[in-house]
Design a protein around this motif. Structure first.
Motif, PDB file in Angstrom:
ATOM      1  N   SER A  14      -1.215  -3.954  -6.565  1.00 53.07           N
ATOM      2  CA  SER A  14      -0.051  -4.451  -5.821  1.00 53.07           C
ATOM      3  C   SER A  14       1.054  -4.987  -6.721  1.00 53.07           C
ATOM      4  O   SER A  14       2.201  -5.090  -6.299  1.00 53.07           O
ATOM      5  N   ASP A  17       4.129  -2.175  -7.396  1.00 55.84           N
ATOM      6  CA  ASP A  17       4.813  -1.511  -6.280  1.00 55.84           C
ATOM      7  C   ASP A  17       6.228  -1.047  -6.625  1.00 55.84           C
ATOM      8  O   ASP A  17       6.691  -0.032  -6.123  1.00 55.84           O
ATOM      9  N   TYR A  66       8.002  -1.290  -0.394  1.00 54.38           N
ATOM     10  CA  TYR A  66       7.319  -1.522   0.884  1.00 54.38           C
ATOM     11  C   TYR A  66       6.592  -0.276   1.361  1.00 54.38           C
ATOM     12  O   TYR A  66       5.582  -0.366   2.063  1.00 54.38           O
ATOM     13  N   LYS A  69       3.331  -0.101  -0.531  1.00 54.33           N
ATOM     14  CA  LYS A  69       2.407  -1.043   0.107  1.00 54.33           C
ATOM     15  C   LYS A  69       1.797  -0.427   1.373  1.00 54.33           C
ATOM     16  O   LYS A  69       0.605  -0.570   1.638  1.00 54.33           O
TER      17      LYS A  69
END
Length: 81
Positions: A14, A17, A66, A69
């Motif tokens: 993460s 990203d 995003y 993710k």
């Protein structure tokens, strides 16, 4: 296959990203068995065994954070790794 594993590792991390290449994200989704169609600048991915649809766009040559993710969430939820 080694390149795909590196891409998968980057998507699952993460903290990375903002640094995923759009072409790498596309390559990973193709490898995982997703199909896609293009509508303007939107690449819409789907998989026969998954109810969710993934809609990605590039931000220059990078994938939007995003959306990375979102892809990570689907990979983990459906245990595609």
């Amino acid at each position: 296959m080694t390149a795909i594993l590196k891409i998968l590792g980057a998507v699952l991390d993460s903290g990375r990203d903002n640094n995923i290449l759009f072409s790498d994200l596309q390559r990973l989704l193709d490898y995982l068995g997703f199909h896609h169609r293009v509508k303007g600048s939107h690449f819409i991915y789907w998989h026969e065994d998954i109810d969710e649809i993934i809609n990605i766009q590039s931000d220059g040559n990078k994938a939007k954070a995003y959306q990375v993710k979102q892809v990570r969430g689907i990979i983990l939820k459906y245990r595609l790794h």
